[in-house]
Design a protein around this motif. Sequence first.
Motif, PDB file in Angstrom:
ATOM      1  N   VAL A  10       0.836  -1.200   0.000  1.00  0.00           N
ATOM      2  CA  VAL A  10       0.000   0.000   0.000  1.00  0.00           C
ATOM      3  C   VAL A  10       0.871   1.251   0.000  1.00  0.00           C
ATOM      4  O   VAL A  10       0.590   2.229  -0.715  1.00  0.00           O
ATOM      5  CB  VAL A  10      -0.953  -0.001   1.207  1.00  0.00           C
ATOM      6  CG1 VAL A  10      -1.712   1.321   1.290  1.00  0.00           C
ATOM      7  CG2 VAL A  10      -1.938  -1.161   1.098  1.00  0.00           C
ATOM      8  N   LEU A  11       1.939   1.248   0.789  1.00  0.00           N
ATOM      9  CA  LEU A  11       2.857   2.399   0.789  1.00  0.00           C
ATOM     10  C   LEU A  11       3.451   2.625  -0.600  1.00  0.00           C
ATOM     11  O   LEU A  11       3.584   3.774  -1.058  1.00  0.00           O
ATOM     12  CB  LEU A  11       3.978   2.174   1.810  1.00  0.00           C
ATOM     13  CG  LEU A  11       3.684   2.588   3.250  1.00  0.00           C
ATOM     14  CD1 LEU A  11       4.857   2.233   4.152  1.00  0.00           C
ATOM     15  CD2 LEU A  11       3.406   4.086   3.333  1.00  0.00           C
ATOM     16  N   HIS A  12       3.807   1.541  -1.266  1.00  0.00           N
ATOM     17  CA  HIS A  12       4.343   1.662  -2.623  1.00  0.00           C
ATOM     18  C   HIS A  12       3.291   2.253  -3.546  1.00  0.00           C
ATOM     19  O   HIS A  12       3.612   3.086  -4.418  1.00  0.00           O
ATOM     20  CB  HIS A  12       4.778   0.286  -3.130  1.00  0.00           C
ATOM     21  CG  HIS A  12       5.351   0.311  -4.517  1.00  0.00           C
ATOM     22  ND1 HIS A  12       6.629   0.755  -4.787  1.00  0.00           N
ATOM     23  CD2 HIS A  12       4.813  -0.027  -5.727  1.00  0.00           C
ATOM     24  CE1 HIS A  12       6.851   0.689  -6.087  1.00  0.00           C
ATOM     25  NE2 HIS A  12       5.764   0.217  -6.681  1.00  0.00           N
ATOM     26  N   ALA A  13       2.030   1.854  -3.363  1.00  0.00           N
ATOM     27  CA  ALA A  13       0.957   2.393  -4.193  1.00  0.00           C
ATOM     28  C   ALA A  13       0.771   3.893  -3.943  1.00  0.00           C
ATOM     29  O   ALA A  13       0.527   4.666  -4.879  1.00  0.00           O
ATOM     30  CB  ALA A  13      -0.344   1.649  -3.910  1.00  0.00           C
ATOM     31  N   VAL A  14       0.884   4.300  -2.682  1.00  0.00           N
ATOM     32  CA  VAL A  14       0.763   5.736  -2.375  1.00  0.00           C
ATOM     33  C   VAL A  14       1.893   6.514  -3.037  1.00  0.00           C
ATOM     34  O   VAL A  14       1.671   7.557  -3.667  1.00  0.00           O
ATOM     35  CB  VAL A  14       0.766   5.959  -0.848  1.00  0.00           C
ATOM     36  CG1 VAL A  14       0.796   7.454  -0.536  1.00  0.00           C
ATOM     37  CG2 VAL A  14      -0.453   5.312  -0.203  1.00  0.00           C
ATOM     38  N   ARG A  15       3.124   6.011  -2.900  1.00  0.00           N
ATOM     39  CA  ARG A  15       4.268   6.714  -3.511  1.00  0.00           C
ATOM     40  C   ARG A  15       4.111   6.797  -5.020  1.00  0.00           C
ATOM     41  O   ARG A  15       4.392   7.833  -5.637  1.00  0.00           O
ATOM     42  CB  ARG A  15       5.566   5.985  -3.153  1.00  0.00           C
ATOM     43  CG  ARG A  15       5.940   6.044  -1.691  1.00  0.00           C
ATOM     44  CD  ARG A  15       7.374   5.574  -1.475  1.00  0.00           C
ATOM     45  NE  ARG A  15       7.685   5.467  -0.052  1.00  0.00           N
ATOM     46  CZ  ARG A  15       7.633   4.345   0.639  1.00  0.00           C
ATOM     47  NH1 ARG A  15       7.301   3.220   0.029  1.00  0.00           N
ATOM     48  NH2 ARG A  15       7.925   4.338   1.920  1.00  0.00           N
ATOM     49  N   ARG A  16       3.643   5.707  -5.611  1.00  0.00           N
ATOM     50  CA  ARG A  16       3.460   5.695  -7.064  1.00  0.00           C
ATOM     51  C   ARG A  16       2.389   6.706  -7.475  1.00  0.00           C
ATOM     52  O   ARG A  16       2.567   7.439  -8.464  1.00  0.00           O
ATOM     53  CB  ARG A  16       3.063   4.288  -7.518  1.00  0.00           C
ATOM     54  CG  ARG A  16       2.849   4.167  -9.015  1.00  0.00           C
ATOM     55  CD  ARG A  16       2.460   2.747  -9.396  1.00  0.00           C
ATOM     56  NE  ARG A  16       1.996   2.678 -10.765  1.00  0.00           N
ATOM     57  CZ  ARG A  16       1.421   1.627 -11.316  1.00  0.00           C
ATOM     58  NH1 ARG A  16       1.241   0.526 -10.585  1.00  0.00           N
ATOM     59  NH2 ARG A  16       1.018   1.638 -12.567  1.00  0.00           N
ATOM     60  N   ASP A  69      -6.004   0.804  -7.816  1.00  0.00           N
ATOM     61  CA  ASP A  69      -5.507   0.569  -9.171  1.00  0.00           C
ATOM     62  C   ASP A  69      -3.992   0.394  -9.210  1.00  0.00           C
ATOM     63  O   ASP A  69      -3.443  -0.065 -10.217  1.00  0.00           O
ATOM     64  CB  ASP A  69      -5.883   1.746 -10.084  1.00  0.00           C
ATOM     65  CG  ASP A  69      -7.382   1.804 -10.357  1.00  0.00           C
ATOM     66  OD1 ASP A  69      -8.052   0.780 -10.141  1.00  0.00           O
ATOM     67  OD2 ASP A  69      -7.871   2.873 -10.766  1.00  0.00           O
ATOM     68  N   ARG A  70      -3.329   0.756  -8.096  1.00  0.00           N
ATOM     69  CA  ARG A  70      -1.862   0.731  -8.099  1.00  0.00           C
ATOM     70  C   ARG A  70      -1.271  -0.270  -7.110  1.00  0.00           C
ATOM     71  O   ARG A  70      -0.051  -0.357  -6.994  1.00  0.00           O
ATOM     72  CB  ARG A  70      -1.330   2.140  -7.793  1.00  0.00           C
ATOM     73  CG  ARG A  70      -1.579   3.113  -8.939  1.00  0.00           C
ATOM     74  CD  ARG A  70      -1.367   4.566  -8.513  1.00  0.00           C
ATOM     75  NE  ARG A  70      -1.437   5.437  -9.688  1.00  0.00           N
ATOM     76  CZ  ARG A  70      -2.572   5.835 -10.254  1.00  0.00           C
ATOM     77  NH1 ARG A  70      -3.740   5.425  -9.768  1.00  0.00           N
ATOM     78  NH2 ARG A  70      -2.542   6.641 -11.309  1.00  0.00           N
ATOM     79  N   ASP A  80     -10.614  -4.296  -3.409  1.00  0.00           N
ATOM     80  CA  ASP A  80     -11.904  -3.631  -3.564  1.00  0.00           C
ATOM     81  C   ASP A  80     -11.943  -2.368  -2.717  1.00  0.00           C
ATOM     82  O   ASP A  80     -11.230  -2.254  -1.707  1.00  0.00           O
ATOM     83  CB  ASP A  80     -13.053  -4.551  -3.142  1.00  0.00           C
ATOM     84  CG  ASP A  80     -13.147  -5.800  -4.001  1.00  0.00           C
ATOM     85  OD1 ASP A  80     -13.125  -5.651  -5.231  1.00  0.00           O
ATOM     86  OD2 ASP A  80     -13.218  -6.913  -3.441  1.00  0.00           O
ATOM     87  N   VAL A  81     -12.789  -1.442  -3.105  1.00  0.00           N
ATOM     88  CA  VAL A  81     -13.071  -0.254  -2.313  1.00  0.00           C
ATOM     89  C   VAL A  81     -14.400  -0.489  -1.623  1.00  0.00           C
ATOM     90  O   VAL A  81     -15.424  -0.727  -2.281  1.00  0.00           O
ATOM     91  CB  VAL A  81     -13.132   1.008  -3.192  1.00  0.00           C
ATOM     92  CG1 VAL A  81     -13.503   2.220  -2.348  1.00  0.00           C
ATOM     93  CG2 VAL A  81     -11.803   1.231  -3.891  1.00  0.00           C
TER      94      VAL A  81
END
Length: 359
Positions: A10-16, A69-70, A80-81
Motif C-alpha cells: 500500500v505504501l508503494h501504491a501511495v508513492r506511485r 488501481d496501483r 476492492d473499495v
Amino acid sequence: MTPADLSRAVLHAVRRAVDENALRAPVPARVRVERTRPGGSGDYACAVALQLAGPAALPPREVARILADRVAAAGVARVDVTGPGFLSFTLDPVGDAGARTALVRDIGARGSAYGHGDALRGETLRLLHPAEIRAETTAAAVAALAAAQGADVRLLAAGPGRAPADAVEIRPVPAGAPAAGLPARLGPDALRWGLLRPAGHDRAPLGDDLLVQSAANPLFLVRYAHARTRALLRNARDLGFGPEAGSETASDGPASPDGGPGRADAHAADAAHPLWVLLADHPAVLVAAARLRAPDRLARHLEAVAHAFFDFHDACPPLPPGDEKPSAAHRSRLALAEAAGTVLAGGLSLLGVSAPEHL
C-alpha cells in the motif's frame, strides 16, 4: 502474504500515485493493515484513503480507487473499495499449482501440529477464571491454543487473594441448564463444543440438538467430515492406491476444443479452491484464536472446512467410480481430502473434542 507485506504494498501504491501526480498528499511513514472484522469484505482492510482524503482534497472513495488501481502484490487476488473508503484485500494463498502442492505436503508432514508456531513465544499468560463450567472449559481451550503458539500458560481459578490476570470473561451457562447434569446428558464432546462454539459474549445453548446426527448439527458435520476423509483413505487402500500431493484435482475428462481445460475441469477446480484457501488460512486462524482468547473462531473455521470438504468431495470424487482405474487426479484429490481431515482432527483436539475415525 502478511499484514506487513500488504502495508509495504500500500505504501508503494501511495508513492506511485504521488509520483504520477494522481494524488497530492504526503506519503505516510507507515500504513496500518488489519484483519477484516466479522461481516466485512475480504481478508484484510486498510483505512489509509480516509487519512489521505483531506490533504488530497478528494473524497475518500476516490483516493481508495486511485490506490486500488496501483496495489500490486503477489498473493493478492483482488483489491476492492468498500464502505466510506476502505481498501479491502482478498488474498489468494493457493493461486498456483506449486503452492497448492506445497500446502498439502506441509500439512502431511506436520500432521496435527500444522498451524502450531511461535507467535506467542516468550509470553506468559495467566488465565484467571471463575469456578464455572463455561469459563473453565474456555480457559482450558485458550490455554491449549496459546501453548500451541509457544506461550507459557498458567490457569488460575478465581478466589480470595488471586491477583487480576488475563481474565476469561465468559457468560455463565444459561438458566435451565444446571451444570451438574450437563456432562451426563450431553457427553464430554457435545458439552465442550456447545460451550465453546458461541462467541464469548453470546449465551451457550446446550440443548439436545447437539446430539443430533445430521448436517444441521455443526459438531456432527465437522466430525463426520473427518471420519469421511479417513474412510476414503481406507477405501483407497482397498483399491490399491494412496494419496499423492499434486494439483490434478480437476476432471479427467477431455479438454476443450482449444486445448484448454474443459468445463468439467473448471467446475472441479472451482469446487476445490475454497478448501485449499481454508487449509492455507488455518495457521492464521489458530494465531487469532489464541491472541483474542476466542476458541469460537476455531470452531467456526472447522465448520467452514467441513462444508468446503463436502463441496469438493461431491465435485471431485477422490475414489474412481465402478471399474475405472485410479488416476493422478484421484491420488491428488485423496491427498487434499487427507489434508482436510488432518486439519479437522488437529482443530478438534485443540478444542478438547475427539475426532473419531468412524461415525
